[in-house]
Design a protein around this motif. Structure first.
Motif, PDB file in Angstrom:
ATOM      1  N   ARG A  24      -0.701  -0.466   6.793  1.00 40.47           N
ATOM      2  CA  ARG A  24       0.730  -0.213   6.736  1.00 40.47           C
ATOM      3  C   ARG A  24       1.015   1.207   6.255  1.00 40.47           C
ATOM      4  NH1 ARG A  24       3.409  -4.823   7.860  1.00 40.47           N
ATOM      5  NH2 ARG A  24       5.399  -3.898   7.241  1.00 40.47           N
ATOM      6  N   GLU A  52       4.127  -4.388  14.404  1.00 40.58           N
ATOM      7  CA  GLU A  52       4.645  -5.305  13.397  1.00 40.58           C
ATOM      8  C   GLU A  52       4.354  -6.755  13.780  1.00 40.58           C
ATOM      9  OE1 GLU A  52       5.317  -5.593  10.019  1.00 40.58           O
ATOM     10  OE2 GLU A  52       6.625  -3.865  10.396  1.00 40.58           O
ATOM     11  N   GLY A  53       3.776  -7.493  12.818  1.00 41.11           N
ATOM     12  CA  GLY A  53       3.436  -8.887  13.072  1.00 41.11           C
ATOM     13  C   GLY A  53       2.146  -9.090  13.836  1.00 41.11           C
ATOM     14  N   ARG A  54       1.439  -7.988  14.153  1.00 44.12           N
ATOM     15  CA  ARG A  54       0.208  -8.081  14.948  1.00 44.12           C
ATOM     16  C   ARG A  54      -0.899  -7.239  14.334  1.00 44.12           C
ATOM     17  NH1 ARG A  54       1.977  -5.710  19.978  1.00 44.12           N
ATOM     18  NH2 ARG A  54       3.852  -5.105  18.844  1.00 44.12           N
ATOM     19  N   ARG A  89      -5.090 -15.825  17.085  1.00 46.78           N
ATOM     20  CA  ARG A  89      -3.679 -15.712  16.690  1.00 46.78           C
ATOM     21  C   ARG A  89      -2.808 -15.222  17.850  1.00 46.78           C
ATOM     22  NH1 ARG A  89      -3.537 -14.757  10.964  1.00 46.78           N
ATOM     23  NH2 ARG A  89      -4.836 -16.407  10.037  1.00 46.78           N
ATOM     24  N   CYS A  98      -2.765  -5.655  19.838  1.00 47.07           N
ATOM     25  CA  CYS A  98      -2.699  -5.807  18.394  1.00 47.07           C
ATOM     26  C   CYS A  98      -3.746  -4.903  17.757  1.00 47.07           C
ATOM     27  CB  CYS A  98      -2.927  -7.264  17.987  1.00 47.07           C
ATOM     28  SG  CYS A  98      -4.589  -7.894  18.360  1.00 47.07           S
ATOM     29  N   HIS A 157      -4.506  -4.696   4.643  1.00 48.69           N
ATOM     30  CA  HIS A 157      -3.156  -4.588   5.189  1.00 48.69           C
ATOM     31  C   HIS A 157      -2.390  -3.418   4.568  1.00 48.69           C
ATOM     32  CE1 HIS A 157      -2.632  -8.036   7.904  1.00 48.69           C
ATOM     33  NE2 HIS A 157      -3.567  -8.613   7.169  1.00 48.69           N
TER      34      HIS A 157
END
Length: 215
Positions: free
Chosen positions: A115, A128-130, A153, A104, A111
């Motif tokens: 991105r 994605e998602g990490r 997480r 991750c 963020h």
């Protein structure tokens, strides 16, 4: 790689080659606020830190906070320049695609910035998602908070987690989290990363898989 259950990558300077791009834009920004610093001092003060922490340092120098509209303009210019110029770190895609354990990102950046850079380099689908940001925790690097958040997480124990970092602040954060830190020497010299606690240092991303596999 059996000694690790998770690999955490910093983003800027480790996955995407963005540090110098951002520092040039930030140098122009703080110059407009009255703080004029050379590249070495910029790296020393700001490398690996959250934007809010960098701004607090600048405010201490100038005696006044940055105007909110100026900060918005900075972010807009930063993200535009990143979309135009950022590249992946050489060899990082091959390393990521070859990992056999979860991985991750835990970055000081927000963020939106992650991105932007990962999207522009085509690496976003791999994370994605990490994605975990210093904006999600109480204290930024060199505090361990964002690394501990990422490990929690991702369901990994800190002692079974490797961190890949390119800044002294990031190395200090990973060590404070009780993780094994590998120093990717770029803007920060290898000796400084080692002195901060990195288990070992390396200069080419293709070296990383073998280092992770060593006992």
């Amino acid at each position: 790689m059996a000694r690790f259950d998770l690999v955490i990558f910093d983003c800027d300077g480790v996955v995407v080659d963005s540090e110098q791009i951002v520092h040039a834009v930030f140098a122009d920004f703080i110059r407009s606020l009255g703080a004029d610093l050379d590249a070495a001092r910029m790296n020393e003060l700001f490398l690996g830190r959250r934007l809010e922490d960098c701004l607090a340092i600048v405010a201490g120098m100038t005696g006044r906070p940055a105007p909110h509209d100026a900060l918005d303009r900075y972010r807009a210019r930063r993200d535009r320049v990143l979309r135009e110029q950022v590249q992946p770190i050489e060899g990082v895609r091959e390393v990521l695609e070859g990992l056999t354990v979860p991985y991750c990102i835990a970055s000081s950046g927000d963020h939106a910035k992650m991105r932007t850079t990962l999207g522009a380099t085509g690496l976003l689908p791999l994370f994605e998602g990490r994605l975990y940001s210093g904006t999600e925790v109480a204290a930024g690097k060199p505090a361990p908070d964002v690394f501990l958040l990422a490990a929690e997480r991702m369901g990994a124990a800190p002692a079974r987690t490797a961190v890949i970092e390119d800044s002294v602040n990031g190395v200090l954060a990973g060590c404070a989290a009780g993780m094994t830190v590998f120093g990717f020497a770029g803007l920060a010299p290898a000796a400084e990363l080692a002195a901060a606690g990195a288990t070992c240092t390396f200069r080419q991303m293709r070296e990383l898989p073998a280092l992770l596999s060593e006992d």
